[in-house]
Motif scaffolding. Sequence first.
Motif, PDB file in Angstrom:
ATOM      1  N   GLU A  20       4.385   9.950 -10.137  1.00  0.00           N
ATOM      2  CA  GLU A  20       4.273   9.063  -8.918  1.00  0.00           C
ATOM      3  C   GLU A  20       3.030   8.823  -8.643  1.00  0.00           C
ATOM      4  O   GLU A  20       2.135   9.538  -8.523  1.00  0.00           O
ATOM      5  CB  GLU A  20       4.979   9.748  -7.839  1.00  0.00           C
ATOM      6  N   GLU A  21       2.701   7.358  -8.289  1.00  0.00           N
ATOM      7  CA  GLU A  21       1.485   6.974  -8.113  1.00  0.00           C
ATOM      8  C   GLU A  21       1.385   5.745  -6.952  1.00  0.00           C
ATOM      9  O   GLU A  21       2.444   4.993  -6.992  1.00  0.00           O
ATOM     10  CB  GLU A  21       0.399   6.840  -9.155  1.00  0.00           C
ATOM     11  N   ARG A  22       0.550   5.598  -6.227  1.00  0.00           N
ATOM     12  CA  ARG A  22       0.309   4.395  -5.506  1.00  0.00           C
ATOM     13  C   ARG A  22      -0.492   3.303  -6.200  1.00  0.00           C
ATOM     14  O   ARG A  22      -1.495   3.701  -6.406  1.00  0.00           O
ATOM     15  CB  ARG A  22      -0.209   4.663  -3.913  1.00  0.00           C
ATOM     16  N   TYR A  39       0.711  -1.397  -0.107  1.00  0.00           N
ATOM     17  CA  TYR A  39       0.078  -0.147  -0.063  1.00  0.00           C
ATOM     18  C   TYR A  39       0.905   1.210   0.300  1.00  0.00           C
ATOM     19  O   TYR A  39       0.756   2.255  -0.591  1.00  0.00           O
ATOM     20  CB  TYR A  39      -0.878   0.149   1.177  1.00  0.00           C
ATOM     21  N   ARG A  40       1.953   1.396   0.735  1.00  0.00           N
ATOM     22  CA  ARG A  40       2.830   2.578   0.989  1.00  0.00           C
ATOM     23  C   ARG A  40       3.711   2.459  -0.416  1.00  0.00           C
ATOM     24  O   ARG A  40       4.260   3.744  -0.635  1.00  0.00           O
ATOM     25  CB  ARG A  40       3.781   2.161   2.167  1.00  0.00           C
ATOM     26  N   ILE A  72       5.335   3.306  -3.789  1.00  0.00           N
ATOM     27  CA  ILE A  72       5.146   4.233  -4.809  1.00  0.00           C
ATOM     28  C   ILE A  72       5.903   3.907  -6.022  1.00  0.00           C
ATOM     29  O   ILE A  72       7.006   3.496  -6.154  1.00  0.00           O
ATOM     30  CB  ILE A  72       5.706   5.618  -4.422  1.00  0.00           C
TER      31      ILE A  72
END
Length: 389
Positions: free
Chosen positions: A345-347, A49-50, A52
Amino acid sequence: MAPRRRLTTFDAFSKTVEDARVRTTSGGIVTIVSTVVIIFLVISEWRDYRMISNRPELIVDKTRGERMNINLNVTFPTIPCDMLTLDVMDVSGEQQTEITHGIMKTRLSPEGTIISTESLDLHAAGAAPHHLDDNYCGPCYGAIPKEEEGTKCCNTCDDVRDAYQAVGWAFGDGKGVEQCEREHYPERVEAVKHEGCNIAGHFSVNKVVGNFHFAPGRSYTSPSVHVHDLNQYTTSDVVHTFSHQIHHLSFGPYHDGIVNPLDNTVKKTDERNFNYMYFVKVVSTRFERIGQAPVDTNQYSVTSHERPIRGGRDEDHKNTMHARGGIPGVFFSYDISPMKVINHEERPKSFGSFLIGVCAAVGGVLAVATVVDRGVWEADKALSRKKTI
């Protein structure tokens, strides 16, 4: 109470009587193992989840009329600062000769230690001219047309150099020129001839195809070509070369996601007439980081070529010294790519996906543990019955 009794029929989590529950050693082991596995899976879900990820996107660069900063730090160990010139020119016709704004020159001893550093912004203004009689009109040594004699004066060494440059004559070390000897220019040339030079700073260019270069001698543009006065460089009794080290070269603002391929490049040569060419392809790049303002900069790729310059020079001492095959120096030819890279940048996972993953991990492990514990329990009972028969 009737409604409550009706609701009990929907209870999917039926309870066992405490007295009817049996605790076993195997059940304890399965519980401990299950707990460890659940903790490991929850931590893995949290890391996912964290995490990137960077998603690059390639688009056509539609920007127009932009300018671009070039940042550099280059050392020339065998050429004095007074002999080096930095020029820029591009296809739009803009030329920046003998760039001074934003540039620092550091004089280096033959051993590489720092002698002094000066900003060329201040150096360009020059020192106050030597006190002269108000009626003094220094000669230009034939470097002005006869019809202008008496109306144009060369009162300083720089005035004489400018006059020589205007007519395309080589200047040399200033010996025999009263203005230069009065200002001790020949002595300075002699004193620094064993020194090296570091040039660092930045300058702004149009974001179009162009080049910038380090070459010896003052530069100027004749009607057809860009030339340098190579007299002092080629006639010196000390063999100056364009061995160099590129500590840093970048285009645009700094970003830790950019790798500059020319950083820490070292080139060496023993030949005075030697030419280094770097062909640079600049690509506009945008970084969009989570929680930060976007950064627009540039990255580049490079190919290089180096060669000795063969040829001679004009025998007429009044002409600017030049090599017929080109001039010695370090040249950077840059081209601008029509494409632009955008790094997003995305999760990969949302918080909801994280919760679903945690629930699935916990539920799955407990379900498997229940099956394993039940199987062990049944096997143990079967073995016990066999022993009693």
